[in-house]
Enzyme design. Structure first.
Site, PDB file in Angstrom:
ATOM      1  N   CYS A 184      -0.741   4.159   1.999  1.00  0.00           N
ATOM      2  CA  CYS A 184      -0.668   4.064   3.465  1.00  0.00           C
ATOM      3  C   CYS A 184       0.752   4.323   3.941  1.00  0.00           C
ATOM      4  O   CYS A 184       0.960   4.953   4.961  1.00  0.00           O
ATOM      5  CB  CYS A 184      -1.044   2.669   3.953  1.00  0.00           C
ATOM      6  SG  CYS A 184      -2.418   1.934   3.122  1.00  0.00           S
ATOM      7  N   ASP A 185       1.734   3.798   3.228  1.00  0.00           N
ATOM      8  CA  ASP A 185       3.077   3.708   3.798  1.00  0.00           C
ATOM      9  C   ASP A 185       4.129   4.575   3.116  1.00  0.00           C
ATOM     10  O   ASP A 185       5.233   4.720   3.645  1.00  0.00           O
ATOM     11  CB  ASP A 185       3.548   2.242   3.753  1.00  0.00           C
ATOM     12  CG  ASP A 185       2.598   1.334   4.529  1.00  0.00           C
ATOM     13  OD1 ASP A 185       1.964   1.828   5.479  1.00  0.00           O
ATOM     14  OD2 ASP A 185       2.490   0.151   4.175  1.00  0.00           O
ATOM     15  N   CYS A 217       0.813  -1.212   0.000  1.00  0.00           N
ATOM     16  CA  CYS A 217       0.000   0.000   0.000  1.00  0.00           C
ATOM     17  C   CYS A 217       0.849   1.265   0.000  1.00  0.00           C
ATOM     18  O   CYS A 217       1.266   1.736   1.064  1.00  0.00           O
ATOM     19  CB  CYS A 217      -0.918  -0.026   1.216  1.00  0.00           C
ATOM     20  SG  CYS A 217      -1.892   1.465   1.390  1.00  0.00           S
TER      21      CYS A 217
END
Ligand code: NDP
Length: 323
Positions: free
Chosen positions: A149-150, A146
């Site tokens: 997200c990261d 992701c």
């Protein structure tokens, strides 16, 4: 606790397909119950794969693009606005052998949690992993599926993306906003990605392709410090000093819940009737990526969620008094 209501429609899954089905069935006064799933580190989570996406540029109606998670929050709010009940739980078992259909959440030995006249299956698909040792342990500690997200955690670091499709190139482009360098590790000497994504990656000075290369080992104890890569032409192994590895090598459908009950294709995707969402069981409809191994787009998933809702509504009208 078991809910004795026989719901007109229970929707399993909450990506574009499930939530579009929820909007349509809610507006048809069918009071849909949506089991949206539970947060997880993979795309098998509420909102589905778009929660792990960055900017969505091809969803009609957003000329400037929209972030995947924001788009899904909009879908969800729209469904709730018309009366859909959304529960943040994951179905653990289904019994579609007789009506009303039975759906469990949690303990599969207990009484069924929900009963339903119709079920719309929109459980989507999820990221395929490399299957290397300690991969699951390292998710969130350097290994990710992701970028949205990261990506932020890899500011000014060197990282790599595995894969050669649109997902890999899109992730690499996004990650180049944070990282100092992004390697794209491609196992062959050719990409699957569309021309426009290839052009963008080629024009990005932070991106470098490593052709004919596979990641074969994660190095690092509690978090990723580097990866070992194999040159697939001469079999040589070398170290690639990256602190982040983003895996973008495709998806598999979330269909284990339905094994032995719903017909599936050889690749595990649900089999719907041609041009329809009807499955082999009357009153059970399959929509979105869980039955689509060809288009796999948010807009096609949403369209198929609409189809499932209309089919469920018509099925109820034809088979139930009072509808
Ligand atoms: P794809 O199936 O298109 O590509 C998967 C890639 O991963 C291929 O390059 C494949 O290599 C590689 N791969 C598979 N297994 C491994 C492995 N074990 N090790 C290393 N590499 C591996 O998947 P995507 O997720 O990229 O895309 C899926 C669909 O979604 C496509 O239709 C795509 O166009 C679409 N999509 C569209 C986007 C957009 O329009 N903005 C964004 C993202 C996806 P090989 O070629 O050798 O098999």
């Amino acid at each position: 606790m078991a809910d004795q209501t026989v719901h007109d429609v229970v929707i399993i899954g909450s990506g574009p397909a499930g939530l579009t089905a929820a909007i349509y069935t809610a507006r048809a006064n069918l009071n849909p119950l949506v089991l949206e799933g539970e947060p997880s580190s993979t795309s098998d989570q509420p909102g589905g794969q778009l929660m792990l996406t960055t900017e969505v540029e091809n969803f009609p109606g957003f000329p400037e693009g929209i972030m995947g998670p924001e788009l899904m929050m909009n879908f969800r709010a729209q469904a709730i606005r018309f009366g859909a009940e959304v529960q943040t739980v994951k179905a653990s078992k289904v019994d579609l052998s007789e009506r009303p259909f039975k759906i469990w959440v949690g303990d599969t030995e207990a009484e069924p949690t929900h009963l339903a006249k119709t079920v719309i299956v929109s459980t989507g698909a999820q990221s395929i992993m490399l299957g290397l040792d300690r991969e699951v342990e390292l998710i969130g500690h350097g290994v990710s599926t992701c970028a949205t997200c990261d990506g932020f955690f890899f500011r000014d670091q060197e990282i790599a993306v595995v894969g050669g499709g649109d997902s890999a190139l899109e992730e690499a482009n996004f990650l180049s906003r944070f990282a100092s360098k992004v390697y794209i590790v491609v196992r062959r000497d050719e990409l699957r990605a569309s021309k426009i994504m290839q052009d963008r990656a080629n024009a990005n000075p932070k991106i470098e392709f490593l052709w004919n290369t596979s990641v074969v080992e994660y190095v690092g104890d509690k978090k990723l410090e580097s990866v070992k890569v194999r040159n697939n032409l001469d079999e040589s192994i070398s170290d690639l000093a990256v602190t982040g590895l983003f895996i973008a090598i495709g998806h598999k459908p979330n269909t284990s819940l339905f094994e032995g009950q719903l017909d599936m294709k050889d690749n595990g995707y649900l089999l719907a009737q041609p041009g329809r969402t009807a499955t082999n069981i009357e009153g059970v409809f399959a929509s979105g990526d869980v039955q689509d191994d060809y288009y796999r787009q948010a807009i096609t998933a949403a369209g198929s969620g609409c189809q499932a809702a209309l089919e469920a509504e018509r099925w109820l009208e034809a088979n139930e008094e009072g509808h």
